[in-house]
Scaffold this motif. Structure first.
Motif, PDB file in Angstrom:
ATOM      1  N   ALA A   1      66.085  73.602  28.392  1.00  0.00           N
ATOM      2  CA  ALA A   1      67.310  73.647  27.587  1.00  0.00           C
ATOM      3  C   ALA A   1      67.025  74.469  26.335  1.00  0.00           C
ATOM      4  O   ALA A   1      66.065  74.210  25.616  1.00  0.00           O
ATOM      5  N   THR A   2      67.844  75.488  26.108  1.00  0.00           N
ATOM      6  CA  THR A   2      67.714  76.324  24.910  1.00  0.00           C
ATOM      7  C   THR A   2      69.087  76.513  24.281  1.00  0.00           C
ATOM      8  O   THR A   2      70.109  76.127  24.849  1.00  0.00           O
ATOM      9  N   VAL A   3      69.082  77.124  23.131  1.00  0.00           N
ATOM     10  CA  VAL A   3      70.328  77.351  22.408  1.00  0.00           C
ATOM     11  C   VAL A   3      71.250  78.309  23.169  1.00  0.00           C
ATOM     12  O   VAL A   3      72.472  78.225  23.056  1.00  0.00           O
ATOM     13  N   LYS A   4      70.694  79.183  23.979  1.00  0.00           N
ATOM     14  CA  LYS A   4      71.513  80.153  24.711  1.00  0.00           C
ATOM     15  C   LYS A   4      72.252  79.533  25.886  1.00  0.00           C
ATOM     16  O   LYS A   4      73.114  80.173  26.474  1.00  0.00           O
ATOM     17  N   ASP A   5      71.922  78.282  26.225  1.00  0.00           N
ATOM     18  CA  ASP A   5      72.626  77.605  27.311  1.00  0.00           C
ATOM     19  C   ASP A   5      74.052  77.235  26.923  1.00  0.00           C
ATOM     20  O   ASP A   5      74.919  77.102  27.778  1.00  0.00           O
ATOM     21  N   VAL A   6      74.290  77.036  25.661  1.00  0.00           N
ATOM     22  CA  VAL A   6      75.627  76.681  25.158  1.00  0.00           C
ATOM     23  C   VAL A   6      76.033  77.747  24.157  1.00  0.00           C
ATOM     24  O   VAL A   6      75.422  77.878  23.093  1.00  0.00           O
ATOM     25  N   GLN A   7      77.042  78.516  24.481  1.00  0.00           N
ATOM     26  CA  GLN A   7      77.455  79.648  23.649  1.00  0.00           C
ATOM     27  C   GLN A   7      77.792  79.223  22.223  1.00  0.00           C
ATOM     28  O   GLN A   7      77.484  79.927  21.271  1.00  0.00           O
ATOM     29  N   ALA A   8      78.404  78.058  22.055  1.00  0.00           N
ATOM     30  CA  ALA A   8      78.783  77.593  20.721  1.00  0.00           C
ATOM     31  C   ALA A   8      77.554  77.337  19.850  1.00  0.00           C
ATOM     32  O   ALA A   8      77.603  77.532  18.631  1.00  0.00           O
TER      33      ALA A   8
ATOM     34  N   ALA B   1      82.212  77.326  13.026  1.00  0.00           N
ATOM     35  CA  ALA B   1      81.105  77.387  13.983  1.00  0.00           C
ATOM     36  C   ALA B   1      80.481  76.010  14.182  1.00  0.00           C
ATOM     37  O   ALA B   1      80.133  75.640  15.317  1.00  0.00           O
ATOM     38  N   THR B   2      80.363  75.240  13.112  1.00  0.00           N
ATOM     39  CA  THR B   2      79.773  73.904  13.230  1.00  0.00           C
ATOM     40  C   THR B   2      80.684  72.977  14.021  1.00  0.00           C
ATOM     41  O   THR B   2      80.214  72.213  14.873  1.00  0.00           O
ATOM     42  N   VAL B   3      81.981  73.045  13.790  1.00  0.00           N
ATOM     43  CA  VAL B   3      82.918  72.187  14.529  1.00  0.00           C
ATOM     44  C   VAL B   3      82.959  72.585  16.007  1.00  0.00           C
ATOM     45  O   VAL B   3      82.985  71.717  16.884  1.00  0.00           O
ATOM     46  N   ALA B   4      82.931  73.874  16.291  1.00  0.00           N
ATOM     47  CA  ALA B   4      82.924  74.318  17.693  1.00  0.00           C
ATOM     48  C   ALA B   4      81.653  73.855  18.407  1.00  0.00           C
ATOM     49  O   ALA B   4      81.703  73.397  19.549  1.00  0.00           O
ATOM     50  N   ALA B   5      80.521  73.950  17.722  1.00  0.00           N
ATOM     51  CA  ALA B   5      79.268  73.484  18.320  1.00  0.00           C
ATOM     52  C   ALA B   5      79.282  71.971  18.504  1.00  0.00           C
ATOM     53  O   ALA B   5      78.770  71.454  19.505  1.00  0.00           O
ATOM     54  N   THR B   6      79.891  71.258  17.570  1.00  0.00           N
ATOM     55  CA  THR B   6      80.005  69.804  17.696  1.00  0.00           C
ATOM     56  C   THR B   6      80.843  69.440  18.907  1.00  0.00           C
ATOM     57  O   THR B   6      80.500  68.523  19.672  1.00  0.00           O
ATOM     58  N   GLN B   7      81.928  70.145  19.109  1.00  0.00           N
ATOM     59  CA  GLN B   7      82.782  69.880  20.268  1.00  0.00           C
ATOM     60  C   GLN B   7      82.023  70.146  21.571  1.00  0.00           C
ATOM     61  O   GLN B   7      82.092  69.345  22.509  1.00  0.00           O
ATOM     62  N   ALA B   8      81.290  71.228  21.632  1.00  0.00           N
ATOM     63  CA  ALA B   8      80.516  71.530  22.835  1.00  0.00           C
ATOM     64  C   ALA B   8      79.431  70.479  23.060  1.00  0.00           C
ATOM     65  O   ALA B   8      79.156  70.094  24.205  1.00  0.00           O
ATOM     66  N   CYS B   9      78.846  70.007  21.992  1.00  0.00           N
ATOM     67  CA  CYS B   9      77.789  68.990  22.116  1.00  0.00           C
ATOM     68  C   CYS B   9      78.350  67.638  22.529  1.00  0.00           C
ATOM     69  O   CYS B   9      77.642  66.844  23.160  1.00  0.00           O
ATOM     70  N   MET B  10      79.581  67.368  22.186  1.00  0.00           N
ATOM     71  CA  MET B  10      80.189  66.112  22.632  1.00  0.00           C
ATOM     72  C   MET B  10      80.345  66.100  24.154  1.00  0.00           C
ATOM     73  O   MET B  10      80.207  65.054  24.785  1.00  0.00           O
ATOM     74  N   ILE B  11      80.598  67.250  24.730  1.00  0.00           N
ATOM     75  CA  ILE B  11      80.669  67.328  26.190  1.00  0.00           C
ATOM     76  C   ILE B  11      79.285  67.074  26.788  1.00  0.00           C
ATOM     77  O   ILE B  11      79.149  66.369  27.786  1.00  0.00           O
ATOM     78  N   ALA B  12      78.239  67.620  26.143  1.00  0.00           N
ATOM     79  CA  ALA B  12      76.882  67.372  26.630  1.00  0.00           C
ATOM     80  C   ALA B  12      76.496  65.905  26.461  1.00  0.00           C
ATOM     81  O   ALA B  12      75.759  65.350  27.273  1.00  0.00           O
ATOM     82  N   LEU B  13      77.018  65.284  25.426  1.00  0.00           N
ATOM     83  CA  LEU B  13      76.695  63.879  25.159  1.00  0.00           C
ATOM     84  C   LEU B  13      77.461  62.933  26.080  1.00  0.00           C
ATOM     85  O   LEU B  13      76.889  62.017  26.660  1.00  0.00           O
TER      86      LEU B  13
END
Length: 185
Positions: A46-53, A111-123
């Protein structure tokens, strides 16, 4: 009055330094986070490039850190060279500082809110589209990303405060239209 202005410039410098440190820490933490796990006899990383956000967050936080570092250097240079910062004397420069601060604040926050939203899907996963939870597998990676999201939000909040300082500096340059009650006629 000069000592008060010097204190304001120092306070702005401390604020800019804190914003630069928070944004840089967020960018480094999200950018350098990786974790490798074996899933069904296959090693996955798992790396940062796996999730575009997350990649966007790393770039935006890095740019915000650079911007705040430049503003911090401006505070130090202009504080030593001039008694009063030119941003406090020139309307054009004050407007430029305000607009750049606003753009930095909005970009960091978005950018932080978009990344948070993407991370909620991962969570939590997204059962409607059959996306499974990834934080069960990549726990350390998710914890590091959560830390970078918290740092990103603190950097965005600090940038919003810096933007308010820029707005105050700008609107000080415009004369008040209110009548003075004690002015001699």
């Amino acid at each position: 009055m000069g000592a008060a202005r010097g204190t304001e410039v120092k306070a702005e410098g401390v604020l800019r330094g804190a914003c630069a440190a928070l944004a840089a820490a967020a960018a480094l933490l999200v950018g350098l986070s990786t974790q490798t796990e074996t899933v069904l006899l296959v090693r996955k990383k798992a790396t940062v490039k796996d999730v575009q956000a997350l990649w966007v967050l790393a770039v935006a936080a890095g740019a915000a850190a650079g911007y705040h570092l430049l503003q911090l250097l401006k505070c130090f240079y202009l504080g030593r060279r001039f008694a009063v910062s030119p941003c406090r004397n020139s309307r054009a420069l004050a407007w430029t500082c305000l607009l750049l601060d606003k753009a930095c604040a909005y970009t960091t926050f978005a950018a932080t809110v978009a990344a948070t939203q993407a991370c909620m899907i991962a969570l939590e996963g997204a059962h409607a589209v059959q996306w499974t939870k990834l934080c069960n597998i990549y726990t350390r990676f998710c914890e590091q990303i959560a830390g970078s999201l918290a740092l990103g939000m603190l950097a965005a909040a600090g940038t919003a405060v810096a933007s308010a300082v820029s707005a105050r500096n700008l609107f000080r340059l415009y004369p008040s239209q209110l009548p003075r009650p004690y002015a001699a006629h």
